[in-house]
Design a protein around this motif. Structure first.
Motif, PDB file in Angstrom:
ATOM      1  N   ILE A 135      36.499  53.104  63.276  1.00  0.00           N
ATOM      2  CA  ILE A 135      37.906  53.120  62.880  1.00  0.00           C
ATOM      3  C   ILE A 135      38.676  52.087  63.694  1.00  0.00           C
ATOM      4  O   ILE A 135      38.514  52.002  64.912  1.00  0.00           O
ATOM      5  N   LYS A 136      39.544  51.326  63.030  1.00  0.00           N
ATOM      6  CA  LYS A 136      40.372  50.332  63.721  1.00  0.00           C
ATOM      7  C   LYS A 136      41.393  51.016  64.623  1.00  0.00           C
ATOM      8  O   LYS A 136      41.783  52.162  64.397  1.00  0.00           O
ATOM      9  N   SER A 137      41.860  50.281  65.612  1.00  0.00           N
ATOM     10  CA  SER A 137      42.819  50.806  66.594  1.00  0.00           C
ATOM     11  C   SER A 137      44.047  51.413  65.929  1.00  0.00           C
ATOM     12  O   SER A 137      44.498  52.494  66.307  1.00  0.00           O
ATOM     13  N   LYS A 138      44.607  50.721  64.955  1.00  0.00           N
ATOM     14  CA  LYS A 138      45.825  51.210  64.297  1.00  0.00           C
ATOM     15  C   LYS A 138      45.579  52.559  63.622  1.00  0.00           C
ATOM     16  O   LYS A 138      46.413  53.450  63.677  1.00  0.00           O
ATOM     17  N   GLN A 139      44.429  52.708  63.000  1.00  0.00           N
ATOM     18  CA  GLN A 139      44.098  53.978  62.356  1.00  0.00           C
ATOM     19  C   GLN A 139      43.937  55.088  63.387  1.00  0.00           C
ATOM     20  O   GLN A 139      44.346  56.225  63.155  1.00  0.00           O
ATOM     21  N   VAL A 140      43.343  54.763  64.526  1.00  0.00           N
ATOM     22  CA  VAL A 140      43.184  55.745  65.602  1.00  0.00           C
ATOM     23  C   VAL A 140      44.555  56.201  66.082  1.00  0.00           C
ATOM     24  O   VAL A 140      44.823  57.386  66.234  1.00  0.00           O
ATOM     25  N   ARG A 141      45.439  55.244  66.307  1.00  0.00           N
ATOM     26  CA  ARG A 141      46.786  55.575  66.783  1.00  0.00           C
ATOM     27  C   ARG A 141      47.523  56.451  65.788  1.00  0.00           C
ATOM     28  O   ARG A 141      48.186  57.415  66.163  1.00  0.00           O
ATOM     29  N   THR A 142      47.400  56.139  64.504  1.00  0.00           N
ATOM     30  CA  THR A 142      48.068  56.930  63.468  1.00  0.00           C
ATOM     31  C   THR A 142      47.470  58.324  63.368  1.00  0.00           C
ATOM     32  O   THR A 142      48.190  59.321  63.361  1.00  0.00           O
ATOM     33  N   LYS A 174      34.191  45.258  69.531  1.00  0.00           N
ATOM     34  CA  LYS A 174      35.215  44.246  69.324  1.00  0.00           C
ATOM     35  C   LYS A 174      34.653  43.223  68.355  1.00  0.00           C
ATOM     36  O   LYS A 174      33.648  42.568  68.637  1.00  0.00           O
ATOM     37  N   ILE A 175      35.308  43.105  67.210  1.00  0.00           N
ATOM     38  CA  ILE A 175      34.855  42.181  66.184  1.00  0.00           C
ATOM     39  C   ILE A 175      36.027  41.286  65.788  1.00  0.00           C
ATOM     40  O   ILE A 175      37.058  41.779  65.307  1.00  0.00           O
ATOM     41  N   LEU A 176      35.875  39.992  66.031  1.00  0.00           N
ATOM     42  CA  LEU A 176      36.906  38.998  65.703  1.00  0.00           C
ATOM     43  C   LEU A 176      38.287  39.392  66.231  1.00  0.00           C
ATOM     44  O   LEU A 176      39.289  39.295  65.540  1.00  0.00           O
ATOM     45  N   GLY A 177      38.335  39.896  67.434  1.00  0.00           N
ATOM     46  CA  GLY A 177      39.608  40.217  68.067  1.00  0.00           C
ATOM     47  C   GLY A 177      40.158  41.599  67.756  1.00  0.00           C
ATOM     48  O   GLY A 177      41.182  41.987  68.286  1.00  0.00           O
ATOM     49  N   SER A 178      39.492  42.349  66.891  1.00  0.00           N
ATOM     50  CA  SER A 178      39.930  43.712  66.567  1.00  0.00           C
ATOM     51  C   SER A 178      38.972  44.720  67.183  1.00  0.00           C
ATOM     52  O   SER A 178      37.759  44.525  67.173  1.00  0.00           O
ATOM     53  N   TYR A 179      39.552  45.796  67.699  1.00  0.00           N
ATOM     54  CA  TYR A 179      38.729  46.862  68.275  1.00  0.00           C
ATOM     55  C   TYR A 179      38.479  47.939  67.236  1.00  0.00           C
ATOM     56  O   TYR A 179      39.381  48.318  66.478  1.00  0.00           O
ATOM     57  N   TYR A 180      37.252  48.427  67.211  1.00  0.00           N
ATOM     58  CA  TYR A 180      36.854  49.524  66.338  1.00  0.00           C
ATOM     59  C   TYR A 180      36.297  50.632  67.222  1.00  0.00           C
ATOM     60  O   TYR A 180      35.544  50.375  68.155  1.00  0.00           O
ATOM     61  N   TYR A 181      36.666  51.874  66.900  1.00  0.00           N
ATOM     62  CA  TYR A 181      36.262  53.027  67.709  1.00  0.00           C
ATOM     63  C   TYR A 181      35.403  53.959  66.872  1.00  0.00           C
ATOM     64  O   TYR A 181      35.626  54.135  65.669  1.00  0.00           O
ATOM     65  N   ASN A 182      34.451  54.593  67.529  1.00  0.00           N
ATOM     66  CA  ASN A 182      33.540  55.499  66.851  1.00  0.00           C
ATOM     67  C   ASN A 182      34.258  56.808  66.516  1.00  0.00           C
ATOM     68  O   ASN A 182      34.771  57.485  67.397  1.00  0.00           O
TER      69      ASN A 182
END
Length: 92
Positions: A41-48, A70-78
């Motif tokens: 999940i992208k950071s923004k989705q985690v925050r929401t 970290k993929i192309l400057g975006s963080y993804y979380y499990n």
């Protein structure tokens, strides 16, 4: 200071309240629907989803409490790590 509330006032309030609840439910379903089938999940989705600040999400990453990529400057979380972390926190 003798404000009278009429039945019409209550009816209007009820309709407005139901409209607001419907909007919130739709927004929540949209956010959850985006996340249900994803392992990462992208950071923004985690925050929401978790109602967290960017700093709190960063803190989870820095303290290595959850896996991330970290993929192309975006963080993804499990997603599994997030759910497990917050389920464990509630049990304490």
């Amino acid at each position: 200071m003798n404000d009278m509330i009429t039945k019409e006032d209550l009816r209007q309030f009820g309709l407005e309240l139901l409209g607001n609840i419907g909007t919130l439910m739709t927004q929540t379903k949209e956010v959850q629907g985006e996340i249900v089938d994803q392992e990462w999940i992208k950071s923004k989705q985690v925050r929401t989803l978790m109602n967290m600040s960017p700093g709190s999400v960063q803190n989870l990453r820095v303290t290595q409490k959850i896996r991330f990529k970290k993929i192309l400057g975006s963080y993804y979380y499990n997603k599994v790590d997030l759910l497990k972390l917050f389920t464990d926190e509630r049990c304490k």
